[in-house]
Every structure is written in C-alpha cells, then in structure tokens.
Design a protein around this motif. Structure first.
Motif, PDB file in Angstrom:
ATOM      1  N   ILE A  46       5.844   5.073   1.162  1.00  0.00           N
ATOM      2  CA  ILE A  46       5.393   6.385   1.615  1.00  0.00           C
ATOM      3  C   ILE A  46       5.972   7.453   0.699  1.00  0.00           C
ATOM      4  N   TRP A  47       5.101   8.309   0.192  1.00  0.00           N
ATOM      5  CA  TRP A  47       5.523   9.401  -0.688  1.00  0.00           C
ATOM      6  C   TRP A  47       5.293  10.730   0.006  1.00  0.00           C
ATOM      7  N   PRO A  86       0.840  -1.209   0.000  1.00  0.00           N
ATOM      8  CA  PRO A  86       0.000   0.000   0.000  1.00  0.00           C
ATOM      9  C   PRO A  86       0.869   1.251   0.000  1.00  0.00           C
ATOM     10  N   GLU A  87       0.442   2.255  -0.750  1.00  0.00           N
ATOM     11  CA  GLU A  87       1.173   3.513  -0.825  1.00  0.00           C
ATOM     12  C   GLU A  87       0.337   4.628  -0.201  1.00  0.00           C
ATOM     13  N   VAL A  88       1.020   5.545   0.466  1.00  0.00           N
ATOM     14  CA  VAL A  88       0.360   6.683   1.116  1.00  0.00           C
ATOM     15  C   VAL A  88       1.098   7.956   0.703  1.00  0.00           C
ATOM     16  N   LEU A  89       0.334   8.998   0.408  1.00  0.00           N
ATOM     17  CA  LEU A  89       0.881  10.249  -0.101  1.00  0.00           C
ATOM     18  C   LEU A  89       0.670  11.387   0.904  1.00  0.00           C
ATOM     19  N   GLN A 127      -1.437   6.498  12.159  1.00  0.00           N
ATOM     20  CA  GLN A 127      -2.754   5.860  12.066  1.00  0.00           C
ATOM     21  C   GLN A 127      -3.167   5.663  10.612  1.00  0.00           C
ATOM     22  N   LEU A 128      -2.998   6.704   9.803  1.00  0.00           N
ATOM     23  CA  LEU A 128      -3.388   6.588   8.394  1.00  0.00           C
ATOM     24  C   LEU A 128      -2.542   5.539   7.685  1.00  0.00           C
ATOM     25  N   LEU A 129      -1.263   5.517   7.983  1.00  0.00           N
ATOM     26  CA  LEU A 129      -0.395   4.500   7.379  1.00  0.00           C
ATOM     27  C   LEU A 129      -0.821   3.095   7.792  1.00  0.00           C
ATOM     28  N   GLU A 130      -1.184   2.938   9.048  1.00  0.00           N
ATOM     29  CA  GLU A 130      -1.540   1.611   9.545  1.00  0.00           C
ATOM     30  C   GLU A 130      -2.844   1.097   8.958  1.00  0.00           C
TER      31      GLU A 130
END
Length: 447
Positions: free
Chosen positions: A221-222, A176-179, A424-427
């Motif tokens: 993570i970006w 999963p990627e998060v920006l 939290q958002l990353l998890e």
C-alpha cells in the motif's frame, strides 16, 4: 474538486451546440478584454470568491462555464457553485447568468497571532511541518510495516513523500499494489487528514483488525499524503484562508502563479476544452503536460512501479474535497467507455465505484457526467498506466457544510467514513474484474 452529482441524460446535440455558442461568447469577451498580442491580464491580489450561478443544467453548459477560467465546485438541478475572481465572474455574467456571492471562508487569524498556520476552529488540521513530524513518528514506531521515501521535491523545495505499508515493508514482493494520493488542490486540507488517518489506522490496527491485517499481509500500500505542499502552505500563510487551488510555480511571461495540478497530467492533456490555457485561471493546465514538478515527481514514481513492463499498482484513489462523490474515468469524453476502455472495463469501474459509494454514502458516477475535464490524474492512471483509479470528493456535500473549509471537529468522522471503501478497493486489487464476475476470464489463478 468536482461538483455534486445531478442525474440526467447524456449531452444532446442541442446542448453541444449551446456549449459551442457559450464558448464562442467567452472567447469574444476575453478577446475584447485582452487585444491580440497582449499577455493575459494579471489578476487582482485578493482571493477569489464562491458564487452560486443560476441556470446551467447540463454537462455541456457546465463545461462551457469552465471556459471562463472559474472552477466548478458544486452542481445542483439548475445551478452550480463556482470559484472565480472578479474577471471570471464578469465573464459568467456576460453569458447571461445570475450570480449570488456566497460567504467567504473564515478570515480571522488565530488568537495567538500565529501566521503560516490554521486559524481558530481549524487548529487540528496539520500544516506541512506537523504532518511530516507525525509521519516520522509513525515510521519510527512501526518500522516493520511502514517506511518513508522522499520521491522528489515541490517547486519550492519541500519533500514529496511516499509511505509504504506492508508486512515485509523493506522487500519488494510480488503483491498487488494500491496507491492513495491526496491534496492536489491547495485549499482541500481535509484530504491530508484522510491520508494521515490511513497511516494511523493501518499501523495501529495491524494485528488486531482482521481486514487490515490481511491487507498488509497480502498487499503493498502506497500513500502520498501531500502532492501540493507549497500551495497548502500558501493557503494558510497569513493565518487566514486564501482560497488557493494551484501550486506555486511562476508562469513565464506573466505575473500569474500556479498550475492546476489536476489538469496537468500527461493523458489527453488540453485535448477537450476541459482546462484553461490562461495562467491566471483556476484550471490553468500549465504550458505542457507534466510541467508541474509535483506532477512529474508522482508520474515518475508510478512509472517506477513497473516490473518487467507490468504495472504493479492495480488500483488507486485520489482524495479531493468537496461534494461527496465517487468518480471514475473518463473525464475527457462523454462516452461511457471512450478510446482505450472496453465495456467490461467500464462495468468493472462502475461496479467497484458503486459498491464503495454504498459504504460511505457518496454518489457514484463517471466524472464527465458533471462536466468535461482533461489532464486529470484518474484519466492518466487508467489511460496511461491501466490502473483502476478513482477520485473521492470528500465532505461536505455543499458549501453550506463548510465547503473547502469544514471545521476541524469533522475530521475524525469524515476520514473514518471512508475506511470500508478503502478496504474494499484493497480487497479487490488482486483481481478487479471479480466485481463483475469475470475473474476467470481476466485474472490468472484467481478463483
């Protein structure tokens, strides 16, 4: 930025009618000032000011207020704070509101006589060159978990960077990627510090902080630390703050400069009276969707994260200042779901948003509860790319705490304040629907 939350019901028929009446009054006033066939009047060279406006109390009234071209910065029970130039302030007065001018930001240049830098009391903020050097130092120190890409150029030719954090940073893994994005609005310098905090925290704590280590081991993570480098540099170009919001792209046929990047995204662009078509206004949306080069660069980058037609970025936060809010889509409609959002999706947005807000002390809400906006990044990330996207309005809660320009002494506390919310958002990024207990329905192989 967005205004502070005011609790209350949805727009009523009466409020909607008032909105239309106010918008008509504004249109008439603008027409009187600029006869048909004449271009918009060029604004005075002096920076805009902030005013407290007494009276507006509903989302419809605040939406109508933005039709003057001013930006709404704070919302209180029966007042708002706006940023406006003289012409916009005059329009607000013509609507029958009383304005109180608030103190301007510091205008004392640095004692060293520097220009193109932050004034005294703000020297721990990073200008564009300082931020770039710090990023390059971090990449050189942590090449195994941090990489840098130049994804495009600003209007004036500055690099727009995307930083990747991951255990196997050179590989494009099925994770999963998060920006995280920052600094769409030039005067919101604390957001660049937020991006730098994340880069420093994640690189320095990898291997010692269990939560950070687990996230870099299982996520990509970006961080895009500066969407508006030209505007940011202009805001400090004299050694004094200019209260500048937009980018620095000229507007054809006028002497006006700049597009509001957060009204320029290609989803519901210009649809709903949530932005301005006047190039001199604070919320000018540009001549067409994604006409601002900075918006196009980031849009292309996000679209490029699709693999086999599936978007790999699942969640995002766009950092702004100020008002201490956690906001989620949609901004273009008062409907809690709106076209393109199911009840479960809305409930997921709200559950994650409220939990993040509980950790940083911000106020959570759907963004349209404040007033209508169109062409905003979080609406585009969800509406176009199906990314669970949030806007964080950072410190302070009001103009009294420094507004757009809090002193540099707050940087450590107010960036670290968001660490838990970010984690939290990353998890939850592998399956956001876990927040409402429906991972079995929506997420394959998620227990």
């Amino acid at each position: 930025m967005r205004p502070r939350r005011i609790r209350g019901g949805r727009t009523t028929a009466l409020a909607a009618a008032l909105s239309l009446a106010l918008a008509a009054s504004i249109a008439a006033a603008q027409a009187q000032a600029s006869p048909a066939g004449t271009p918009p009047t060029t604004r005075a060279a002096e920076p805009p000011h902030q005013y407290e406006v007494s009276g507006p109390a509903t989302p419809a009234q605040r939406t109508a207020l933005t039709a003057t071209g001013a930006s709404v910065d704070e919302v209180h029970a029966r007042a708002v704070v706006i940023t406006a130039d003289r012409a916009q302030a005059a329009l607000v007065r013509q609507l029958g509101y009383r304005l109180k001018k608030l103190p301007d930001p510091p205008r004392t240049p640095a004692s060293s006589g520097r220009i193109k830098d932050f004034p005294d009391g703000y020297t721990k903020y990073h200008n564009y060159d300082e931020a770039t050097k710090e990023i390059d130092t971090l990449v050189a120190k942590h090449p195994d978990i941090l990489s840098k890409q130049v994804i495009g150029k600003s209007h004036e030719g500055r690099d727009i960077l995307a930083l990747k954090l991951s255990k196997n940073v050179t590989k494009d893994e099925k994770e999963p990627e998060v920006l995280f994005t920052a600094h769409q609005h030039a005067r919101e310098h604390l957001t660049v510090e937020m991006a730098l905090y994340l880069l420093n925290e994640f690189t320095s704590k990898y291997g010692s902080d269990d939560r950070i280590t687990k996230m870099l081991d299982s996520r990509e993570i970006w961080v895009i630390p500066d969407l508006n480098p030209d505007g940011g540099e202009f805001d400090i170009s004299t050694g004094e703050f200019q209260m500048w919001r937009k980018n620095r792209q000229p507007n054809s046929g006028t002497n006006e400069v700049g597009t509001d990047l957060n009204r320029n995204w290609d989803f519901k662009w210009g649809c709903c009276n949530g932005s301005s078509d006047d190039p001199g206004d604070e919320t000018y949306r540009g001549p067409s969707a994604a006409s601002a080069p900075e918006v196009k660069v980031v849009s292309d980058f996000v679209r490029g994260r699709k693999v086999g037609g599936k978007q790999q970025i699942t969640a995002a936060i766009d950092f702004h200042t100020y008002s201490e809010l956690v906001l989620w889509p949609f901004g273009f409609t008062n409907d809690p779901t709106g076209p393109g959002m199911t009840q479960d999706e809305h409930d997921t947005f709200a559950a994650i948003g409220k939990k993040m807000a509980a950790s940083n002390g911000y106020t959570p809400e759907q963004s349209s509860e404040l007033y209508i906006t169109d062409g905003a990044i979080d609406d585009w990330l969800w509406g176009d790319q199906r990314i669970f996207a949030y806007t964080f309005e950072m410190y302070p809660s009001s103009n009294g705490g420094g507004g757009f320009y809090p002193k540099d002494s707050v940087i450590p506390k107010e960036t670290a304040r968001n660490k838990d919310a970010v984690l939290q958002l990353l998890e939850t990024a592998d399956c956001p629907y876990r927040a409402i207990g429906k991972e079995g329905q929506y997420c394959k192989n998620k227990g």
